[in-house]
Design an enzyme around this catalytic site. Structure first.
Site, PDB file in Angstrom:
ATOM      1  N   CYS A  36       0.888  -1.200   0.134  1.00 50.25           N
ATOM      2  CA  CYS A  36      -0.072   0.109  -0.099  1.00 50.25           C
ATOM      3  C   CYS A  36       0.717   1.238   0.091  1.00 50.25           C
ATOM      4  O   CYS A  36      -0.143   2.390   0.060  1.00 50.25           O
ATOM      5  CB  CYS A  36      -1.071  -0.273   1.011  1.00 50.25           C
ATOM      6  N   CYS A 109      -2.533  -2.841   8.264  1.00 55.63           N
ATOM      7  CA  CYS A 109      -2.369  -0.918   8.865  1.00 55.63           C
ATOM      8  C   CYS A 109      -1.857  -0.982  10.343  1.00 55.63           C
ATOM      9  O   CYS A 109      -0.985  -0.217  11.042  1.00 55.63           O
ATOM     10  CB  CYS A 109      -3.997  -0.243   8.837  1.00 55.63           C
TER      11      CYS A 109
HETATM   12 FE1  FES Z   1      -1.547   0.001   4.668  1.00 49.97          FE
HETATM   13 FE2  FES Z   1      -3.324   1.395   5.987  1.00 49.97          FE
HETATM   14  S1  FES Z   1      -3.838   0.988   4.170  1.00 49.97           S
HETATM   15  S2  FES Z   1      -1.257   0.972   6.189  1.00 49.97           S
END
Ligand code: FES
Length: 167
Positions: A36, A109
């Protein structure tokens, strides 16, 4: 994401705690998620409390991900007064505290926050005997500097002198 969780994240985001660099921190931990692209850095300051070395203050910096910021905000409050070992024993759902169970796509996360904590706290937890005189961290580059830094290639270049090319 369900509405309830979104609401709790929004509430945590409205007033995030412990954001920003911590001057004179004793430890710094930085982690990133390559999928991400999120990076998170945590600063830790210890204090002596009745013969125990406990976390006095923890702060964090993060790019953008609201769930990571919400979890980091809660986690930096939760670990105050704990030893490095105690803080390291916390599970992701404990760090996320009031946010409640995270959906599968958001668990990483909280793991990012846990990873930054581990990176910052493990040197202290592994230090035997505990010593407060060796805990000063080197000044760390800013989170943005780290983000922009090219990754090391992992290739080690060794220069041979003439005549050392092997037999
Ligand atoms: Fe990757 Fe939150 S979407 S850390």
């Amino acid at each position: 994401m369900n509405d309830d969780l979104e609401k709790r994240i929004r509430e945590a985001m409205a007033n995030p705690q412990n954001v920003g660099e911590l001057p004179n921190a004793d430890a710094v931990g930085t982690v990133g998620n390559s999928e991400c692209g999120e990076m998170l850095r945590m600063w830790i300051k210890y204090k002596e409390d009745r013969g125990r070395k406990v976390i006095d203050k923890a702060t964090f910096q993060s790019f953008g991900c609201e769930t990571a910021i919400a979890v980091a905000s809660l986690a930096t409050e939760l670990i105050k007064g704990k030893t490095a070992e105690e803080a390291l024993s916390l599970k992701t759902n404990e760090l996320a505290g009031d946010l409640g169970p995270l959906p599968p796509m958001k668990i990483h996360c909280a793991e990012l926050v846990q990873g930054a904590l581990r990176s910052a706290l493990e040197p202290e937890a592994e230090a035997k005997p505990l010593s407060s005189s060796t805990s000063s961290a080197q000044p760390a580059p800013s989170l943005l500097d780290s983000f922009n830094q090219p990754k090391e290639s992992g290739v080690k270049v060794i220069f041979l002198k003439e005549g050392e090319q092997g037999s």
